[in-house]
Design a protein around this motif. Sequence first.
Motif, PDB file in Angstrom:
ATOM      1  N   ALA A   1     -77.996  27.679   0.190  1.00 42.36           N
ATOM      2  CA  ALA A   1     -77.188  28.748  -0.408  1.00 42.36           C
ATOM      3  C   ALA A   1     -77.234  30.036   0.399  1.00 42.36           C
ATOM      4  CB  ALA A   1     -77.649  29.016  -1.832  1.00 42.36           C
ATOM      5  N   ASP A   2     -78.161  30.159   1.342  1.00 38.45           N
ATOM      6  CA  ASP A   2     -78.283  31.328   2.217  1.00 38.45           C
ATOM      7  C   ASP A   2     -78.417  32.623   1.411  1.00 38.45           C
ATOM      8  OD1 ASP A   2     -78.516  32.677   4.589  1.00 38.45           O
ATOM      9  OD2 ASP A   2     -76.362  32.803   4.962  1.00 38.45           O
ATOM     10  N   HIS A   3     -79.411  32.652   0.537  1.00 46.92           N
ATOM     11  CA  HIS A   3     -79.659  33.836  -0.279  1.00 46.92           C
ATOM     12  C   HIS A   3     -80.387  34.892   0.548  1.00 46.92           C
ATOM     13  CE1 HIS A   3     -79.850  35.938  -4.070  1.00 46.92           C
ATOM     14  NE2 HIS A   3     -79.338  34.901  -4.710  1.00 46.92           N
ATOM     15  N   SER A   4     -80.609  36.058  -0.063  1.00 47.15           N
ATOM     16  CA  SER A   4     -81.230  37.171   0.653  1.00 47.15           C
ATOM     17  C   SER A   4     -82.683  36.869   0.986  1.00 47.15           C
ATOM     18  CB  SER A   4     -81.142  38.455  -0.180  1.00 47.15           C
ATOM     19  OG  SER A   4     -81.912  38.335  -1.354  1.00 47.15           O
ATOM     20  N   THR A   5     -83.151  37.459   2.091  1.00 46.21           N
ATOM     21  CA  THR A   5     -84.527  37.238   2.540  1.00 46.21           C
ATOM     22  C   THR A   5     -85.533  37.722   1.507  1.00 46.21           C
ATOM     23  OG1 THR A   5     -83.765  37.543   4.809  1.00 46.21           O
ATOM     24  CG2 THR A   5     -86.137  37.622   4.441  1.00 46.21           C
ATOM     25  N   GLY A   6     -85.218  38.824   0.830  1.00 46.54           N
ATOM     26  CA  GLY A   6     -86.133  39.355  -0.174  1.00 46.54           C
ATOM     27  C   GLY A   6     -86.372  38.375  -1.309  1.00 46.54           C
ATOM     28  N   VAL A   7     -85.321  37.701  -1.760  1.00 47.43           N
ATOM     29  CA  VAL A   7     -85.460  36.722  -2.844  1.00 47.43           C
ATOM     30  C   VAL A   7     -86.327  35.558  -2.389  1.00 47.43           C
ATOM     31  CG1 VAL A   7     -84.209  35.055  -4.270  1.00 47.43           C
ATOM     32  CG2 VAL A   7     -83.307  37.365  -3.970  1.00 47.43           C
ATOM     33  N   LEU A   8     -86.098  35.088  -1.168  1.00 43.44           N
ATOM     34  CA  LEU A   8     -86.890  33.970  -0.637  1.00 43.44           C
ATOM     35  C   LEU A   8     -88.353  34.373  -0.482  1.00 43.44           C
ATOM     36  CD1 LEU A   8     -84.398  32.683   2.083  1.00 43.44           C
ATOM     37  CD2 LEU A   8     -84.792  31.730  -0.187  1.00 43.44           C
TER      38      LEU A   8
END
Length: 412
Positions: A236-243
């Motif tokens: 899904a290529d979510h934000s780095t902060g969420v990961l």
Amino acid sequence: MKFTFDSCFVRSPSFPFRFSFAQYWASSAILLILVTWPLWWPASEIGQSGIGQYPSLPWFSMLESSSLFVWLRVLTVGCLVCLFAGATEKISPRRCWVGVVICLAFSFLLDQHRLQPWAYQTAIYGVIFASCNRIWERRLLTVLIVSIYFYSALGKFDFQFAHTVGQDFLSQLLSPVAGSLPAIDPAVATKLALIFPSIEIIAAIGLLLAPCRSAAAWILIGMHATLILMLGPWAADHSTGVLAWNAILIGQAYFMFIRSPDSETDPPPLAVRPKPMVAMIVVGLAVLAPIGERWGYWDHWLSWSLYSPHTSRTSIQLHASCLNRLPAGLREHVLEDRDGDRWHRVSIENWSLTSRRVPVYPQARYQLQLARWIATAAAIDREIRVTHSSVSDRWTGVRIQRQLLGKRNLWD
């Protein structure tokens, strides 16, 4: 086996390990600030032109002053210094965490967008670390962590999640074997999507039961690892902060509920400070306040509404006649007019991810304030319209919508 209150929150020590959870969380907070640094130190506040930069929207209009940006930089650096100090000490000093709480509180006042779930979580943790010994620290952290997972799961038992985000999660999870599976009936898929919050709420309850605590922690580790797989750049290529936050929560589950504390480094129960009344009050409020989220009495992210699309929102549209007046940095996030009515939606979601590296704050109040800023910054009057949507109904997904046309009506 005798059951006591302490047995719910304190595990028997089994091996020495000197790295405290406070140190772990301080180091994790530094990492999260680094990967989301534009949120804390936007380019418009470090000497650049700031053309089209995402604005800092304070809680109170009286704080809208360029001179406050100087203090913003000082507070941000102060917060980082305090966190670094907490990470380097064997047992993080009380003054360090008091400083962290103060710096974060001022940062939230200066920009609502900084109220990321992990930042809010860090502020509450800071109160606990500043006022508790290890025994009370573990008790209050356990209560808070359980409430986070409980409310997060409860928010997903919802029509919107079951039909949207839950379906996306299900598709991502089944994608490796999708070719060999028969098509899933939509009604069945809706029910299958509720497996995600079911697992989460079972794990939350398991954390309260001493015999089940380790198993529940391993379930949470598996859940966060699965989220990283589904939300990573390969999916899904979510934000780095969420990961990064999901990875940090894996460590939290291990440090808090699997690894046993080192009794040699822990101070004797209640010997260092009295019972932490301030921390107990703060945790009590943090646990009870999310009850009012659906009625608008508490913000969605502060109620741990995570991956839950039921949140209130604001859709911003601009007329084609005013697009040439927009700053370049904002214009690139204006979407195409697909229905030919010459109204273009502004993707504040993409604007936030690009400029701040975090998702937009999911609150209609905040997004409406963002629409006001756009109208003022671009000298727009009748060329802006906003659709204000309420929280969706848990059972039907229906929202109450209100359309505001023109800059003047944005303040109604």
